[in-house]
Design an enzyme around this catalytic site. Structure first.
Site, mmCIF file in Angstrom:
data_model
loop_
_atom_site.group_PDB
_atom_site.id
_atom_site.type_symbol
_atom_site.label_atom_id
_atom_site.label_comp_id
_atom_site.label_asym_id
_atom_site.label_seq_id
_atom_site.Cartn_x
_atom_site.Cartn_y
_atom_site.Cartn_z
ATOM 1 N N ALA A 66 -45.740 10.448 -28.263
ATOM 2 C CA ALA A 66 -45.188 10.709 -26.837
ATOM 3 C C ALA A 66 -43.976 11.707 -27.128
ATOM 4 C CB ALA A 66 -45.032 9.336 -25.964
ATOM 5 N N GLY A 112 -47.720 7.545 -30.122
ATOM 6 C CA GLY A 112 -48.887 7.926 -29.202
ATOM 7 C C GLY A 112 -50.093 8.909 -30.090
ATOM 8 N N GLU A 115 -52.180 6.428 -31.698
ATOM 9 C CA GLU A 115 -52.781 5.737 -30.780
ATOM 10 C C GLU A 115 -53.752 6.442 -30.288
ATOM 11 O OE1 GLU A 115 -48.933 4.682 -28.747
ATOM 12 O OE2 GLU A 115 -49.707 2.734 -28.446
ATOM 13 N N GLU A 135 -42.410 3.536 -32.942
ATOM 14 C CA GLU A 135 -41.617 3.069 -31.783
ATOM 15 C C GLU A 135 -40.542 2.057 -31.918
ATOM 16 O OE1 GLU A 135 -45.001 3.268 -32.282
ATOM 17 O OE2 GLU A 135 -45.830 4.328 -30.365
#
Ligand code: COA
Length: 257
Positions: A66, A112, A115, A135
């Protein structure tokens, strides 16, 4: 459809989605999430597309996570909304797409990015790929489904080791873990995805979609996947594709789906 952060192309039954922010290692910012949402909705509706290949542009990254610069100053409420919106708009949408989405991991798939790859139906990787959920090194946890999908794919112990150490693993280790199905050279990555897509496209699109729904229900809370399988199995008998598949077998010819 015009996009700034991704490209969407279509050829021979395959939809190609490429995340295209190479200077930022294809990090998922808000605009990219919105464009992915629009692209996958369009792919779902497009009857000419039977398999989707998702990859990242450039040689370095699939998606490096992200976009940290966008959420560095978020409040708890904003953080929660970011995760919920992203999960609903993109990650759940991909997982529940009625056609297989293959992640072709060409480089870093972090946070992300991993993911996103895990929300795809399966993954292949180039020898250059590096994967991890870093993270906790930023003071957060995976928020786009990583804590849920990683244990399903590689088991709870391995998942918790990867998540709590924030370690990065190689493509070969990811294959040994069952996180990716195949590892190949960077040049062969998309051709391999296309080869697998061609095999999928020989089969009944209706049955492929039903199989995705049944397999997905294996891990949904409060849903009995065996019941889903029975229902989906029965529904297949009412389709023209079932008639074509069984007739072709009995007539000793290839089915035409
Ligand atoms: N969010 C925002 N920007 C990112 C990013 C992310 N997740 N990952 C990389 N970028 C940006 C960098 O800030 C840099 O931008 P700049 O050139 O404007 O400074 C550019 O992409 C290139 O990255 P850089 O760090 O210089 O490349 P590198 O080869 O030295 O390192 C990584 C590559 C992947 C190890 C490193 O970029 C990294 O650790 N990224 C963050 C990974 C992460 O924690 N993801 C989870 C987020 S929840």
């Amino acid at each position: 459809m015009n996009f700034d952060n991704i490209t969407l192309e279509k050829a021979n039954g395959i939809g190609y989605v490429t995340i295209n922010r190479p200077k930022k290692l294809n990090a998922l910012n808000k605009a990219t999430i919105e464009e992915l949402h629009a692209a996958f909705l369009a792919l779902e509706e497009d009857n000419e597309v039977r398999v989707v290949i998702l990859t990242g542009s450039g040689e370095k990254a699939f998606v490096a996570g992200a976009d940290i610069s966008e959420f560095a100053h978020f409040s708890p409420d904003q953080g929660g909304k970011l995760a919920r919106k992203g999960q609903e708009m993109v990650f759940d949408l991909i997982e529940n797409l009625s056609k297989p989405v293959i992640a072709a991991i060409n480089g870093y798939a972090l946070g992300g990015g991993l993911e996103l790859a895990m929300s795809c139906h399966f993954r292949i990787a180039s020898t250059e790929a590096k994967m991890g959920l870093p993270e906790v090194s930023l003071g957060v946890i995976p928020g786009y489904g990583g804590t849920q999908r990683l244990p399903l794919l590689i088991g709870k112990g391995r998942a918790l080791e990867l998540i709590t150490t924030a370690a990065m693993i190689s493509a070969d280790d990811a294959k040994a873990y069952g996180l990716v199905n195949h590892v190949t050279t960077p040049e062969e990555l998309i051709p391999l995805a296309e080869k697998i897509a061609a095999k999928v496209m020989r089969n009944s699109p209706n049955a492929v979609a039903a199989a995705i729904r049944a397999v997905n229900d294996a891990s949904k809370t409060g849903v009995n996947g065996f019941d889903t399988e029975i229902k989906e199995f029965g529904n297949c008998f009412g389709t023209d594709e079932f008639i074509e598949g069984t007739t072709a077998f009995l007539e000793k010819r290839k089915p035409n789906f």
